[in-house]
Design an enzyme around this catalytic site. Sequence first.
Site, PDB file in Angstrom:
ATOM      1  N   TRP A 100       0.844  -1.212   0.000  1.00  0.00           N
ATOM      2  CA  TRP A 100       0.000   0.000   0.000  1.00  0.00           C
ATOM      3  C   TRP A 100       0.868   1.246   0.000  1.00  0.00           C
ATOM      4  O   TRP A 100       0.568   2.219  -0.694  1.00  0.00           O
ATOM      5  CB  TRP A 100      -0.972  -0.014   1.174  1.00  0.00           C
ATOM      6  CG  TRP A 100      -1.924  -1.161   1.117  1.00  0.00           C
ATOM      7  CD1 TRP A 100      -2.075  -2.158   2.038  1.00  0.00           C
ATOM      8  CD2 TRP A 100      -2.868  -1.451   0.063  1.00  0.00           C
ATOM      9  NE1 TRP A 100      -3.042  -3.041   1.627  1.00  0.00           N
ATOM     10  CE2 TRP A 100      -3.536  -2.642   0.429  1.00  0.00           C
ATOM     11  CE3 TRP A 100      -3.198  -0.834  -1.144  1.00  0.00           C
ATOM     12  CZ2 TRP A 100      -4.528  -3.222  -0.371  1.00  0.00           C
ATOM     13  CZ3 TRP A 100      -4.185  -1.403  -1.947  1.00  0.00           C
ATOM     14  CH2 TRP A 100      -4.829  -2.585  -1.555  1.00  0.00           C
ATOM     15  N   ASP A 167      -1.714   6.827   6.155  1.00  0.00           N
ATOM     16  CA  ASP A 167      -2.750   5.898   5.702  1.00  0.00           C
ATOM     17  C   ASP A 167      -3.036   4.978   6.887  1.00  0.00           C
ATOM     18  O   ASP A 167      -2.227   4.112   7.212  1.00  0.00           O
ATOM     19  CB  ASP A 167      -2.237   5.110   4.490  1.00  0.00           C
ATOM     20  CG  ASP A 167      -3.206   4.017   4.042  1.00  0.00           C
ATOM     21  OD1 ASP A 167      -4.273   3.858   4.663  1.00  0.00           O
ATOM     22  OD2 ASP A 167      -2.873   3.312   3.055  1.00  0.00           O
ATOM     23  N   LYS A 191     -11.962  -1.674   6.808  1.00  0.00           N
ATOM     24  CA  LYS A 191     -11.083  -2.501   7.633  1.00  0.00           C
ATOM     25  C   LYS A 191     -11.482  -2.429   9.109  1.00  0.00           C
ATOM     26  O   LYS A 191     -11.299  -3.387   9.833  1.00  0.00           O
ATOM     27  CB  LYS A 191      -9.621  -2.081   7.474  1.00  0.00           C
ATOM     28  CG  LYS A 191      -9.142  -1.973   6.037  1.00  0.00           C
ATOM     29  CD  LYS A 191      -8.857  -3.306   5.392  1.00  0.00           C
ATOM     30  CE  LYS A 191      -8.654  -3.244   3.885  1.00  0.00           C
ATOM     31  NZ  LYS A 191      -7.612  -2.343   3.418  1.00  0.00           N
TER      32      LYS A 191
HETATM   33  C1  PLP Z   1      -7.005  -1.949   2.121  1.00  0.00           C
HETATM   34  C2  PLP Z   1      -5.990  -0.896   2.192  1.00  0.00           C
HETATM   35  C3  PLP Z   1      -5.879   0.094   1.201  1.00  0.00           C
HETATM   36  C4  PLP Z   1      -6.734   0.107  -0.041  1.00  0.00           C
HETATM   37  O1  PLP Z   1      -7.991   0.536   0.281  1.00  0.00           O
HETATM   38  P1  PLP Z   1      -9.125   0.744  -0.835  1.00  0.00           P
HETATM   39  O2  PLP Z   1     -10.205   1.379  -0.017  1.00  0.00           O
HETATM   40  O3  PLP Z   1      -9.472  -0.600  -1.371  1.00  0.00           O
HETATM   41  O4  PLP Z   1      -8.595   1.645  -1.882  1.00  0.00           O
HETATM   42  C5  PLP Z   1      -4.929   1.079   1.373  1.00  0.00           C
HETATM   43  N1  PLP Z   1      -4.127   1.098   2.444  1.00  0.00           N
HETATM   44  C6  PLP Z   1      -4.200   0.158   3.410  1.00  0.00           C
HETATM   45  C7  PLP Z   1      -3.284   0.232   4.588  1.00  0.00           C
HETATM   46  C8  PLP Z   1      -5.129  -0.866   3.313  1.00  0.00           C
HETATM   47  O5  PLP Z   1      -5.211  -1.807   4.274  1.00  0.00           O
END
Ligand code: PLP
Length: 355
Positions: A100, A167, A191
């Site tokens: 990511w 993030d 998540k």
């Molecule tokens: C799942 C995830 C993403 C991607 O998220 P989307 O909403 O599918 O774009 C980005 N960063 C992290 C840390 C993730 O776990």
Amino acid sequence: MKHNFGAGPCILPQEVFQEASQAVLDFNGTGLSILEISHRSKEFDAVIVETEQLIRELLSVPQGHAILFLQGGASTQFAMVPMNLLPEGGKAAYLDTGTWASKAIKEAKKIGEVAVVASSSDANYNYIPKAYSVPSDAAYFHYTSNNTIYGTEIFETPKTGVPIVADMSSDILSRNINVADFGLIYAGAQKNMGPAGVTLAIVKEELLGKTGRTLPTIFDYQPHIAAKSLYNTPPVYSIYVSMLNLRWLKKKGGLDVIEQENIIKARTLYDEIERNPLFKGTAVAEDRSRMNVTFVTEDKAHEAAFLELANARGLIGLKGHRSVGGFRASIYNALSITGVNALVDAMQEFEEQHK
Ligand SMILES: *Cc1c(COP(=O)(O)O)cnc(C)c1O
């Protein structure tokens, strides 16, 4: 009974599912479904206001940080962050701790200059780089607080002297953080916060409007802030279900309580991985994630058999990401200690069978 260890979309509390399903048929006694009400109605206004209020309260979001509910997932934020914060001719610093983070770096490079200050790609991202320095002229420093795929987590906010962008898709609301330390936090909801479809962004407003770049409106944080996340139709149902989940978290006692539970859950599982001779963890101990526990069988030939046993016990979603292999137990807020204990029991049963 099933225990869902899936990495995302993932488990939410059972009572949230029940209330959410009721609202599909009759939202708050209005005789209308939550799926058919206007995003400009007073009923939905109450929902989005309460959702924002719960975020502000649970995370102690200071004044001056705006809370946004956006679409496009965390992946859209990979692009929106540099579009809004990386000035023409400037540069941004990034820490590469996995898939990511790499994707965020790739998108930022399309917008401007990027300095990757460190990477753990040399060891398939099984640790968090610690010795790095962030250029003082960087517009911001970006990192991924929890590496969902590799099972590593950064608990301490790096001190860099430049605005911090994180993030937090897979560890938001799992523990206390000091939001004032951040210029921008973003998280795809699916998540730990709610269902897929909504993305949370917490933005320090004074950082905006300084890039010298003209942006398409939809990718500019400022119009979203001005419109209180109603610039265009927001993901009404995803926001509603997130609100229910945030209410659940508040009722439970908030982040202090959930953090303690998450510590105990993670310790219980890591202790078993260390004790059980058939398994081993993949992340270095000091950087292990509390949310995504990655492990493998010592004997590769055992892998399929353990997955089968786990499935038979109702333990779902344990197959590891293809880039790590083995297993990944995602133990987000709603996955109870009962679920963790069921997994530990299965690992012990497996050990018995293979003596
Ligand atoms: C799942 C995830 C993403 C991607 O998220 P989307 O909403 O599918 O774009 C980005 N960063 C992290 C840390 C993730 O776990």
